[in-house]
Design a protein around this motif. Structure first.
Motif, PDB file in Angstrom:
ATOM      1  N   LEU A 154     -45.755  79.223 -11.472  1.00  0.00           N
ATOM      2  CA  LEU A 154     -44.548  78.500 -11.780  1.00  0.00           C
ATOM      3  C   LEU A 154     -43.385  78.728 -10.822  1.00  0.00           C
ATOM      4  N   THR A 155     -43.209  80.030 -10.778  1.00  0.00           N
ATOM      5  CA  THR A 155     -42.037  80.679  -9.618  1.00  0.00           C
ATOM      6  C   THR A 155     -42.557  80.198  -8.359  1.00  0.00           C
ATOM      7  N   VAL A 156     -43.920  80.106  -7.896  1.00  0.00           N
ATOM      8  CA  VAL A 156     -44.132  79.719  -6.599  1.00  0.00           C
ATOM      9  C   VAL A 156     -43.982  78.301  -6.521  1.00  0.00           C
ATOM     10  N   LEU A 157     -44.430  77.586  -7.573  1.00  0.00           N
ATOM     11  CA  LEU A 157     -44.266  76.189  -7.375  1.00  0.00           C
ATOM     12  C   LEU A 157     -42.838  75.610  -7.228  1.00  0.00           C
ATOM     13  N   GLN A 158     -42.096  76.418  -7.966  1.00  0.00           N
ATOM     14  CA  GLN A 158     -40.599  76.151  -7.821  1.00  0.00           C
ATOM     15  C   GLN A 158     -40.025  76.554  -6.519  1.00  0.00           C
ATOM     16  N   GLY A 159     -40.681  77.254  -5.750  1.00  0.00           N
ATOM     17  CA  GLY A 159     -40.022  77.563  -4.505  1.00  0.00           C
ATOM     18  C   GLY A 159     -40.253  76.436  -3.557  1.00  0.00           C
ATOM     19  N   PHE A 160     -41.505  75.685  -3.776  1.00  0.00           N
ATOM     20  CA  PHE A 160     -41.473  74.569  -3.034  1.00  0.00           C
ATOM     21  C   PHE A 160     -40.355  73.410  -3.279  1.00  0.00           C
ATOM     22  N   GLN A 161     -40.196  73.284  -4.737  1.00  0.00           N
ATOM     23  CA  GLN A 161     -39.030  72.380  -4.868  1.00  0.00           C
ATOM     24  C   GLN A 161     -37.802  72.573  -4.443  1.00  0.00           C
ATOM     25  N   THR A 162     -37.535  73.810  -4.042  1.00  0.00           N
ATOM     26  CA  THR A 162     -36.259  74.305  -3.535  1.00  0.00           C
ATOM     27  C   THR A 162     -36.075  74.070  -2.065  1.00  0.00           C
ATOM     28  N   LEU A 163     -37.200  73.870  -1.385  1.00  0.00           N
ATOM     29  CA  LEU A 163     -37.131  73.824   0.208  1.00  0.00           C
ATOM     30  C   LEU A 163     -36.338  72.380   0.545  1.00  0.00           C
ATOM     31  N   VAL A 164     -35.609  72.748   1.718  1.00  0.00           N
ATOM     32  CA  VAL A 164     -34.594  71.724   2.239  1.00  0.00           C
ATOM     33  C   VAL A 164     -35.152  71.596   3.610  1.00  0.00           C
ATOM     34  N   ALA A 165     -34.999  70.338   4.067  1.00  0.00           N
ATOM     35  CA  ALA A 165     -35.287  69.755   5.332  1.00  0.00           C
ATOM     36  C   ALA A 165     -34.341  70.362   6.504  1.00  0.00           C
ATOM     37  N   GLU A 166     -34.556  70.043   7.529  1.00  0.00           N
ATOM     38  CA  GLU A 166     -33.844  70.110   8.596  1.00  0.00           C
ATOM     39  C   GLU A 166     -32.409  69.783   8.593  1.00  0.00           C
ATOM     40  N   ASN A 167     -32.013  68.969   7.946  1.00  0.00           N
ATOM     41  CA  ASN A 167     -30.543  68.421   7.722  1.00  0.00           C
ATOM     42  C   ASN A 167     -29.805  68.885   6.333  1.00  0.00           C
ATOM     43  N   GLY A 168     -30.790  69.513   5.560  1.00  0.00           N
ATOM     44  CA  GLY A 168     -30.320  69.907   4.268  1.00  0.00           C
ATOM     45  C   GLY A 168     -30.541  69.342   3.237  1.00  0.00           C
ATOM     46  N   ASP A 169     -31.208  68.206   3.429  1.00  0.00           N
ATOM     47  CA  ASP A 169     -31.809  67.412   2.239  1.00  0.00           C
ATOM     48  C   ASP A 169     -32.844  68.047   1.522  1.00  0.00           C
ATOM     49  N   PRO A 170     -33.178  67.824   0.341  1.00  0.00           N
ATOM     50  CA  PRO A 170     -34.151  68.435  -0.440  1.00  0.00           C
ATOM     51  C   PRO A 170     -35.411  67.694   0.146  1.00  0.00           C
ATOM     52  N   ILE A 171     -36.421  68.435   0.374  1.00  0.00           N
ATOM     53  CA  ILE A 171     -37.893  67.785   0.769  1.00  0.00           C
ATOM     54  C   ILE A 171     -38.411  66.751  -0.562  1.00  0.00           C
ATOM     55  N   PHE A 172     -38.437  67.347  -1.577  1.00  0.00           N
ATOM     56  CA  PHE A 172     -38.726  66.491  -2.645  1.00  0.00           C
ATOM     57  C   PHE A 172     -37.537  65.831  -3.444  1.00  0.00           C
ATOM     58  N   ALA A 173     -37.396  64.508  -3.348  1.00  0.00           N
ATOM     59  CA  ALA A 173     -36.124  63.893  -4.104  1.00  0.00           C
ATOM     60  C   ALA A 173     -36.584  62.389  -4.392  1.00  0.00           C
ATOM     61  N   GLY A 174     -35.852  61.961  -5.073  1.00  0.00           N
ATOM     62  CA  GLY A 174     -36.091  60.328  -5.316  1.00  0.00           C
ATOM     63  C   GLY A 174     -37.108  59.944  -6.279  1.00  0.00           C
ATOM     64  N   GLY A 175     -37.635  61.243  -7.234  1.00  0.00           N
ATOM     65  CA  GLY A 175     -38.502  60.947  -7.916  1.00  0.00           C
ATOM     66  C   GLY A 175     -39.941  61.320  -7.446  1.00  0.00           C
ATOM     67  N   GLN A 176     -40.079  61.689  -6.239  1.00  0.00           N
ATOM     68  CA  GLN A 176     -41.081  62.114  -5.686  1.00  0.00           C
ATOM     69  C   GLN A 176     -41.792  63.591  -6.151  1.00  0.00           C
ATOM     70  N   LYS A 177     -42.902  63.764  -6.679  1.00  0.00           N
ATOM     71  CA  LYS A 177     -43.308  64.908  -7.135  1.00  0.00           C
ATOM     72  C   LYS A 177     -44.433  65.462  -6.203  1.00  0.00           C
ATOM     73  N   PRO A 178     -44.453  66.772  -5.959  1.00  0.00           N
ATOM     74  CA  PRO A 178     -45.232  67.305  -5.020  1.00  0.00           C
ATOM     75  C   PRO A 178     -46.592  67.579  -5.577  1.00  0.00           C
ATOM     76  N   GLU A 179     -47.716  67.437  -5.158  1.00  0.00           N
ATOM     77  CA  GLU A 179     -49.046  67.650  -5.392  1.00  0.00           C
ATOM     78  C   GLU A 179     -49.494  68.885  -4.914  1.00  0.00           C
TER      79      GLU A 179
END
Length: 291
Positions: A154-179
């Motif tokens: 779960l710790t590793v999975l949450q690491g992906f959830q905290t990733l931000v893109a080049e402009n600082g926006d979260p990579i996963f947002a708007g209801g999109q769930k990483p697979e």
């Protein structure tokens, strides 16, 4: 026998959506890395031209290599004197090796991520990746020192959830769930089954609900050489975590009784090769951990 053995097994990395393929017009290749965001919010007054650009995050380059499973060479006597099926066994082994070659080099690409550098000039598995691979910025990590347990997964999975893109926006947002897919060696198969497939587990307080039950898919990759290292890949971003760059697809070479080799030395040779390169492309797609 060769074809039967070839069709009796299936490569798991391509089949599970962890590997993508890109052709290249020459042995030297150039693969652009797509950005995960376009830029900051724009505030503009009427009448002015709206700022816009085509942003390329970065790129990877390299050279494809001629590689393949080891071939099989036989003499006429080998064929005539075989009483226990060694020739057939070798032919079957060749068929399996050819079929699973992409898994073998894909596993090597995963393990090469511990030393090879990515498009941000950091080791692919690192704790000091820049958020913006061009301009640099705050750091993000895809390397951990954790055993395979529900809490640690779960710790590793949450690491992906905290990733931000080049402009600082979260990579996963708007209801999109990483697979996610958990990739593990054979030695961690039991741990992987406990972490992912058991609804209830036992901890210090007794029987509790497993917080990572069915949270990820699992892939056992026997070609991995480190018995305690595991990987987690995200499957639903712009690229797949492992890239197979292809200059020439796998080709069979059969030098039989009609060949010059047979006519001059009474030798037959069978082998297969491809001109490819396997690599991890974008560190934001994959993480690793080893206790």
């Amino acid at each position: 026998l060769y074809n039967q053995a070839f069709n009796s097994v299936s490569p798991v990395l391509m089949g599970s959506g962890l590997m993508e393929q890109a052709s290249t017009p020459g042995k030297n290749y150039h693969v652009p890395i797509p950005p995960l965001a376009l830029g900051d919010t724009v505030t503009e007054i009427d009448g002015n031209e709206w700022p816009a650009s085509f942003i390329q995050s970065s790129e990877v380059t390299g050279t494809t290599l001629k590689r393949g499973p080891k071939g099989l060479q036989m003499t006429e006597d080998d064929l005539l004197e075989d009483r226990i099926g060694m020739v057939n066994a070798n032919v079957e082994a060749m068929g399996r090796a050819k079929r699973l070659f992409s898994d073998k080099l894909g596993a090597a690409a995963l393990e090469a991520g511990l030393t090879a550098t990515g498009h941000d000039n950091q080791v692919i598995f690192s704790q000091t990746h820049s958020r913006d691979p061009i301009a640099g910025a705050s750091t993000q990590s895809n390397s951990h020192s954790l055993a395979l347990t529900p809490d640690n997964l779960l710790t590793v999975l949450q690491g992906f959830q905290t990733l931000v893109a080049e402009n600082g926006d979260p990579i996963f947002a708007g209801g999109q769930k990483p697979e996610f897919t958990l990739i593990h060696p054979v030695a961690l198969s039991t741990d992987a089954e406990k972490v992912v497939d058991r609804m209830m587990i036992t901890d210090a307080v007794g029987s509790v609900t497993n917080i990572t039950y069915k949270r990820v898919k699992t892939v056992c990759l026997p070609q991995l050489t480190d018995a305690s290292r595991w990987y987690v890949a995200v499957n639903n971003l712009a690229r797949k975590p492992i890239l197979r760059v292809v200059f020439k697809e796998m080709t069979d070479v059969k030098l039989g009784p009609e060949s010059d080799l047979w006519k001059s030395k009474q030798l037959m040779k069978l082998y297969s090769y491809e001109k490819t390169h396997y690599r991890l492309v974008d560190w934001r797609l994959i993480a690793t951990s080893k206790p």
